[in-house]
Structure formats: C-alpha cells, structure tokens
Motif scaffolding. Structure first.
Motif, PDB file in Angstrom:
ATOM      1  N   GLY A   1       0.778  -1.231   0.000  1.00  0.00           N
ATOM      2  CA  GLY A   1       0.000   0.000   0.000  1.00  0.00           C
ATOM      3  C   GLY A   1       0.810   1.281   0.000  1.00  0.00           C
ATOM      4  O   GLY A   1       0.230   2.370   0.027  1.00  0.00           O
ATOM      5  N   GLU A   2       2.152   1.198  -0.015  1.00  0.00           N
ATOM      6  CA  GLU A   2       2.984   2.402   0.008  1.00  0.00           C
ATOM      7  C   GLU A   2       3.984   2.393  -1.142  1.00  0.00           C
ATOM      8  O   GLU A   2       4.432   1.335  -1.582  1.00  0.00           O
ATOM      9  N   ASN A   3       4.325   3.588  -1.611  1.00  0.00           N
ATOM     10  CA  ASN A   3       5.322   3.721  -2.671  1.00  0.00           C
ATOM     11  C   ASN A   3       6.732   3.560  -2.124  1.00  0.00           C
ATOM     12  O   ASN A   3       6.981   3.777  -0.942  1.00  0.00           O
ATOM     13  N   VAL A   4       7.659   3.213  -3.030  1.00  0.00           N
ATOM     14  CA  VAL A   4       9.062   3.033  -2.672  1.00  0.00           C
ATOM     15  C   VAL A   4       9.867   4.225  -3.168  1.00  0.00           C
ATOM     16  O   VAL A   4       9.630   4.741  -4.261  1.00  0.00           O
ATOM     17  N   PHE A   5      10.842   4.659  -2.367  1.00  0.00           N
ATOM     18  CA  PHE A   5      11.746   5.735  -2.759  1.00  0.00           C
ATOM     19  C   PHE A   5      13.154   5.163  -2.958  1.00  0.00           C
ATOM     20  O   PHE A   5      13.635   4.388  -2.123  1.00  0.00           O
ATOM     21  N   VAL A   6      13.783   5.547  -4.080  1.00  0.00           N
ATOM     22  CA  VAL A   6      15.108   5.057  -4.424  1.00  0.00           C
ATOM     23  C   VAL A   6      16.117   6.198  -4.289  1.00  0.00           C
ATOM     24  O   VAL A   6      15.891   7.295  -4.820  1.00  0.00           O
ATOM     25  N   ARG A   7      17.224   5.935  -3.585  1.00  0.00           N
ATOM     26  CA  ARG A   7      18.302   6.920  -3.476  1.00  0.00           C
ATOM     27  C   ARG A   7      19.205   6.781  -4.696  1.00  0.00           C
ATOM     28  O   ARG A   7      19.644   5.694  -5.045  1.00  0.00           O
ATOM     29  N   ASN A   8      19.485   7.896  -5.367  1.00  0.00           N
ATOM     30  CA  ASN A   8      20.240   7.899  -6.624  1.00  0.00           C
ATOM     31  C   ASN A   8      21.500   8.742  -6.442  1.00  0.00           C
ATOM     32  O   ASN A   8      21.487   9.960  -6.619  1.00  0.00           O
ATOM     33  N   PRO A   9      22.636   8.118  -6.083  1.00  0.00           N
ATOM     34  CA  PRO A   9      23.863   8.882  -5.794  1.00  0.00           C
ATOM     35  C   PRO A   9      24.348   9.704  -6.996  1.00  0.00           C
ATOM     36  O   PRO A   9      24.228   9.273  -8.147  1.00  0.00           O
ATOM     37  N   TYR A  10      24.896  10.871  -6.699  1.00  0.00           N
ATOM     38  CA  TYR A  10      25.487  11.716  -7.742  1.00  0.00           C
ATOM     39  C   TYR A  10      26.965  11.370  -7.862  1.00  0.00           C
ATOM     40  O   TYR A  10      27.699  11.332  -6.873  1.00  0.00           O
ATOM     41  N   LEU A  11      27.424  11.112  -9.094  1.00  0.00           N
ATOM     42  CA  LEU A  11      28.785  10.632  -9.316  1.00  0.00           C
ATOM     43  C   LEU A  11      29.795  11.744  -9.543  1.00  0.00           C
ATOM     44  O   LEU A  11      30.989  11.471  -9.636  1.00  0.00           O
ATOM     45  N   GLY A  12      29.335  12.965  -9.657  1.00  0.00           N
ATOM     46  CA  GLY A  12      30.273  14.068  -9.843  1.00  0.00           C
ATOM     47  C   GLY A  12      30.097  14.766 -11.179  1.00  0.00           C
ATOM     48  O   GLY A  12      29.341  14.333 -12.057  1.00  0.00           O
ATOM     49  N   GLN A  13      30.798  15.878 -11.328  1.00  0.00           N
ATOM     50  CA  GLN A  13      30.718  16.709 -12.525  1.00  0.00           C
ATOM     51  C   GLN A  13      31.067  15.880 -13.771  1.00  0.00           C
ATOM     52  O   GLN A  13      32.091  15.216 -13.824  1.00  0.00           O
ATOM     53  N   GLY A  14      30.155  15.911 -14.728  1.00  0.00           N
ATOM     54  CA  GLY A  14      30.397  15.223 -15.987  1.00  0.00           C
ATOM     55  C   GLY A  14      29.963  13.772 -15.986  1.00  0.00           C
ATOM     56  O   GLY A  14      29.717  13.192 -17.043  1.00  0.00           O
TER      57      GLY A  14
ATOM     58  N   TYR B   1      14.184   9.086  -6.255  1.00  0.00           N
ATOM     59  CA  TYR B   1      13.105   8.842  -7.217  1.00  0.00           C
ATOM     60  C   TYR B   1      12.017   8.016  -6.540  1.00  0.00           C
ATOM     61  O   TYR B   1      12.301   7.017  -5.881  1.00  0.00           O
ATOM     62  N   GLN B   2      10.761   8.454  -6.714  1.00  0.00           N
ATOM     63  CA  GLN B   2       9.634   7.737  -6.126  1.00  0.00           C
ATOM     64  C   GLN B   2       9.051   6.754  -7.137  1.00  0.00           C
ATOM     65  O   GLN B   2       8.657   7.147  -8.239  1.00  0.00           O
ATOM     66  N   ILE B   3       8.976   5.499  -6.767  1.00  0.00           N
ATOM     67  CA  ILE B   3       8.348   4.479  -7.617  1.00  0.00           C
ATOM     68  C   ILE B   3       6.877   4.400  -7.250  1.00  0.00           C
ATOM     69  O   ILE B   3       6.518   3.962  -6.145  1.00  0.00           O
ATOM     70  N   ASP B   4       6.014   4.835  -8.145  1.00  0.00           N
ATOM     71  CA  ASP B   4       4.569   4.835  -7.898  1.00  0.00           C
ATOM     72  C   ASP B   4       4.027   3.431  -8.143  1.00  0.00           C
ATOM     73  O   ASP B   4       4.041   2.932  -9.259  1.00  0.00           O
ATOM     74  N   MET B   5       3.528   2.789  -7.099  1.00  0.00           N
ATOM     75  CA  MET B   5       3.029   1.414  -7.211  1.00  0.00           C
ATOM     76  C   MET B   5       1.534   1.307  -6.920  1.00  0.00           C
ATOM     77  O   MET B   5       1.014   0.218  -6.689  1.00  0.00           O
ATOM     78  N   GLN B   6       0.834   2.445  -6.940  1.00  0.00           N
ATOM     79  CA  GLN B   6      -0.568   2.434  -6.539  1.00  0.00           C
ATOM     80  C   GLN B   6      -1.478   1.696  -7.518  1.00  0.00           C
ATOM     81  O   GLN B   6      -2.612   1.383  -7.202  1.00  0.00           O
TER      82      GLN B   6
END
Length: 259
Positions: A32-45, A69-74
């Motif tokens: 019943g709940e959406n999942v949130f994904v952590r998306n690391p930033y790799l740096g300039q370029g 990023y939110q994964i909408d699973m509703q």
C-alpha cells in the motif's frame, strides 16, 4: 588491413563492455505504500548513478536526474509481488530509502477504516482464522460495544462491515482486533457527523420503555452496573426491582425511578 579491422573490433568490444551497467534487484510485496530510491550523484560530468528503473519488468524511467526517485506502485494490487530492477553505473550502488514497505508483512495490518450513513466498514490483511473483532462506539467518554464479528482468515485482504448506529451529531467509532497470538490491536478512530432526527422515549404505565424508533440502549442500576442492553424500539423493565436507574441511548443519559 585485416589486422587493422581486428584492432578496431577489439577496441569497440572493450568500449562496449566498459559502458554496460550493473543490475540490482529488490523483491518483496506491495503493502500500500510507494518506494523511494536513493540515486547517488557521481560528480561533474558523470551525472547520476541510475541508468534505468523497472517495476515488474516494465520500464519506469531512464537516467533520472534526481537524487531520490519515487516508484509509484498504486496501480498494483495489495499483496501482489514486486520486483524492482535498477540498472546503474558499476561504480555505485542505488538504495531503497524505505525498504520496509515492500517486506512481506507476516502480521495483521489495518488497511482502511471508514463509516458512512449506513455502515461501519474496515479492510485488513493477514488476519487470523481464529480471531474476532469488537466494534465500539464512544458514548459519554466511554467505549461501548456495538457488535462482534468473526474473522475470515487468510493472508490477503478481507473486508468486514456492521450496521451503523448513529446518533444526532458527532459519532466516534473504532474496532478492536483480537488474536490469541498477538496483543489487541485497535483501528484508528472515525468521527461521523449525522443529521438524523432526534430519538425520544417514554415510560408507560406498565413499565415499558418505548423509543420513537429502533435504537441501541444501555440500562444501569444505582451501582452503575449494566443490567440490560440491546437494540430495539422497546425495553421491558416490569420485573426490575424498585429503585433509581440510568438509561443511555442516542448519546443521552436519562435518570428515572421505578416505583
């Protein structure tokens, strides 16, 4: 010439393999709940870690340029299987910020509780076959039992309902879940405001309490003990001993003396 082609092919192969991302999978069940994904930033370029996100084999997004990023699973059915595939750069690892929401819940869980003009309705998952519910209404800051309901059991969703018993104005309800293996679990409380007409009563000469329409009532003796309760248009008090009594109904408290 052939040697040059071989070198070009080898160089192309090395470049191709170096650009292939890594797959990470997360599996569970939709609760019943959406999942949130952590998306690391790799740096300039270099940009962000994630190259693509799939839900149950279906592509959701490519190269999301956000740190979460939110994964909408509703659109999924509750209790249905969830497979999240994340394609990402080899040098990083995406994470779920709330992985607990897709864990297989092994215990009872309330999904929804609400009240309308006619019914008190609740939806649960993973209830016991040997359990039961107690439906309560708050009257004068005291929770009174309206009804009991047997569970259906099973790991999937179950819906239950009982007839509502509204008084004029505010009506506060809740449901208890009883399972011998677990502590008692309470639903949220629900306040329903009703504009139904006021119910009146009268005591006849032959000691019958008559209500203007069917209503739940509780009759107390002088020691504040419940001696009668029910839902009817009448209450027979002919055989009660003489004394002072209190009648509760429709959110009211009425005192009277039986002679």
């Amino acid at each position: 010439m052939m040697r040059n082609y071989s070198l070009l092919f080898l160089l192309f192969t090395i470049i191709s393999f170096s650009s292939i991302g890594k797959d990470t999978y997360f599996r569970g069940f939709y609760n019943g709940e959406n999942v949130f994904v952590r998306n690391p930033y790799l740096g300039q370029g270099a940009g962000f870690c994630i190259e693509a996100i799939y839900l149950n084999g279906q592509l959701l997004v490519k190269n999301p340029d956000v740190s979460a990023y939110q994964i909408d699973m509703q659109g999924l059915e509750v209790d249905s299987r969830v497979v999240i595939r994340i394609v990402h750069d080899d040098s990083c690892e995406p994470e779920l910020t709330n992985p607990e929401v897709i864990k297989d819940l092994l215990e009872f869980n309330w999904l929804k509780f609400y009240v309308d003009e006619n019914e008190i309705i609740w939806i649960t998952t993973k209830e016991s076959k040997e359990g039961f519910y107690i439906v309560e209404k708050q009257i004068d800051n005291e929770w009174m039992i309206l009804d009991t309901v047997k569970t259906k059991g099973g790991i999937f969703i179950n819906q239950h309902s009982v007839e509502a018993d509204h008084s004029f104005g505010e009506n506060l309800y809740r449901v208890q879940y009883h399972d011998l293996k677990l502590p008692v679990k309470y639903s949220e409380t629900f306040n329903y405001k009703s504009d139904k007409r006021e119910i009146t009563y009268a005591i006849t000469d032959d000691w019958m309490i008559e209500f203007s329409e069917e209503v739940s009532f509780w009759l107390y003796n002088a020691n504040s003990r419940i001696i009668k309760r029910g839902k009817d248009v009448t209450c027979d008090i002919q055989k009660l001993p003489k004394g002072r009594y209190m009648l509760k109904y429709d959110g009211k408290e009425v005192y009277f003396d039986k002679e």
